[in-house]
Design a protein around this motif. Structure first.
Motif, short mmCIF file in Angstrom:
data_model
loop_
_atom_site.label_atom_id
_atom_site.label_comp_id
_atom_site.label_asym_id
_atom_site.label_seq_id
_atom_site.Cartn_x
_atom_site.Cartn_y
_atom_site.Cartn_z
N VAL A 157 0.87 -1.18 0.00
CA VAL A 157 0.00 0.00 0.00
C VAL A 157 0.91 1.22 0.00
O VAL A 157 1.89 1.26 0.72
N SER A 158 0.57 2.23 -0.81
CA SER A 158 1.43 3.41 -0.88
C SER A 158 0.69 4.66 -0.40
O SER A 158 -0.50 4.63 -0.10
N ARG A 159 1.41 5.78 -0.36
CA ARG A 159 0.92 7.04 0.21
C ARG A 159 -0.24 7.66 -0.55
O ARG A 159 -1.01 8.41 0.02
N ARG A 160 -0.39 7.41 -1.81
CA ARG A 160 -1.41 8.09 -2.61
C ARG A 160 -2.37 7.12 -3.30
O ARG A 160 -2.97 7.45 -4.32
N ASP A 161 -2.52 5.94 -2.75
CA ASP A 161 -3.43 4.96 -3.35
C ASP A 161 -4.87 5.45 -3.29
O ASP A 161 -5.26 6.19 -2.39
N VAL A 162 -5.65 5.03 -4.26
CA VAL A 162 -7.08 5.32 -4.29
C VAL A 162 -7.81 3.98 -4.16
O VAL A 162 -7.52 3.03 -4.89
N TRP A 163 -8.76 3.92 -3.22
CA TRP A 163 -9.54 2.71 -2.96
C TRP A 163 -11.00 2.97 -3.24
O TRP A 163 -11.51 4.04 -2.92
N ARG A 164 -11.68 1.98 -3.83
CA ARG A 164 -13.12 2.07 -4.10
C ARG A 164 -13.85 1.07 -3.21
O ARG A 164 -13.45 -0.10 -3.12
N PHE A 165 -14.93 1.53 -2.57
CA PHE A 165 -15.73 0.66 -1.70
C PHE A 165 -16.67 -0.16 -2.56
O PHE A 165 -17.44 0.38 -3.35
N ASP A 166 -16.62 -1.50 -2.41
CA ASP A 166 -17.46 -2.39 -3.21
C ASP A 166 -18.58 -3.06 -2.41
O ASP A 166 -19.37 -3.81 -2.96
N GLY A 167 -18.64 -2.81 -1.11
CA GLY A 167 -19.76 -3.33 -0.33
C GLY A 167 -19.34 -4.41 0.65
O GLY A 167 -18.16 -4.63 0.84
N PRO A 168 -20.25 -5.04 1.28
CA PRO A 168 -21.70 -4.85 1.13
C PRO A 168 -22.16 -3.54 1.78
O PRO A 168 -21.58 -3.08 2.75
N ALA A 169 -23.19 -2.97 1.20
CA ALA A 169 -23.66 -1.66 1.62
C ALA A 169 -24.14 -1.64 3.07
O ALA A 169 -24.07 -0.63 3.74
N ALA A 170 -24.64 -2.76 3.56
CA ALA A 170 -25.16 -2.83 4.92
C ALA A 170 -24.06 -2.73 5.97
O ALA A 170 -24.33 -2.44 7.12
N VAL A 171 -22.81 -2.95 5.57
CA VAL A 171 -21.72 -2.98 6.54
C VAL A 171 -21.29 -1.57 6.94
O VAL A 171 -21.08 -1.27 8.10
N SER A 172 -21.15 -0.66 6.00
CA SER A 172 -20.61 0.66 6.29
C SER A 172 -21.65 1.75 6.05
O SER A 172 -22.28 1.80 5.01
N ASP A 173 -21.78 2.64 7.03
CA ASP A 173 -22.64 3.81 6.83
C ASP A 173 -21.79 5.06 6.62
O ASP A 173 -22.30 6.16 6.56
N LEU A 174 -20.46 4.90 6.50
CA LEU A 174 -19.57 6.03 6.31
C LEU A 174 -19.42 6.40 4.84
O LEU A 174 -19.22 7.56 4.51
N VAL A 175 -19.50 5.42 3.95
CA VAL A 175 -19.40 5.65 2.51
C VAL A 175 -20.44 4.81 1.80
O VAL A 175 -20.94 3.83 2.34
#
Length: 130
Positions: A73-91
């Motif tokens: 993992v590096s300093r400027r990585d970009v991550w996309r949230f793929d779910g499941p939607a029920a797990v996170s209410d932050l994104v």
């Protein structure tokens, strides 16, 4: 350690293609690396949310990732949230976060010294697009 519950995809910049006429670099589509993680608020008592005049919201969060990611993992990585939607209410699903600073490998205080997880401070903003 058990597997973390959320699916994330690392969006690594693809190798650039060079324009033969101008010599300029032309970006290519990112390489997608699926992985497991967990997004958390940095401080429960102070969620560090910024609200701007134009209506978008920015926040700093902690992304915990399973160790062993190919290429690290590096300093400027970009991550996309793929779910499941029920797990996170932050994104929301398909939202992206950007790593801020150097991710740190965390190990248990006692017992095995194998990495338990990787902790990365990330920034999420409602106006960021993939």
């Amino acid at each position: 350690m058990n597997r973390l519950p959320e699916r994330w995809t690392l969006l690594r910049a693809g190798a650039p293609v060079f324009d033969e006429l101008t010599g300029n670099r032309i970006p290519t589509a990112p390489t997608e690396v699926p992985w497991w993680g967990l997004l958390q608020q940095r401080l429960i008592t102070d969620p560090q949310i910024e609200e701007f005049e134009d209506g978008h919201v920015g926040q700093r969060l902690t992304l915990l990732l399973m160790p062993g990611l190919p290429g690290g993992v590096s300093r400027r990585d970009v991550w996309r949230f793929d779910g499941p939607a029920a797990v996170s209410d932050l994104v929301a699903v398909n939202d992206t976060v950007t790593v801020q600073g150097t991710p740190r490998t965390r190990r248990p205080a006692t017992g095995s010294r194998a990495p338990a997880y990787i902790a990365a401070i990330v920034r999420h903003s409602t106006d960021m697009r993939e």
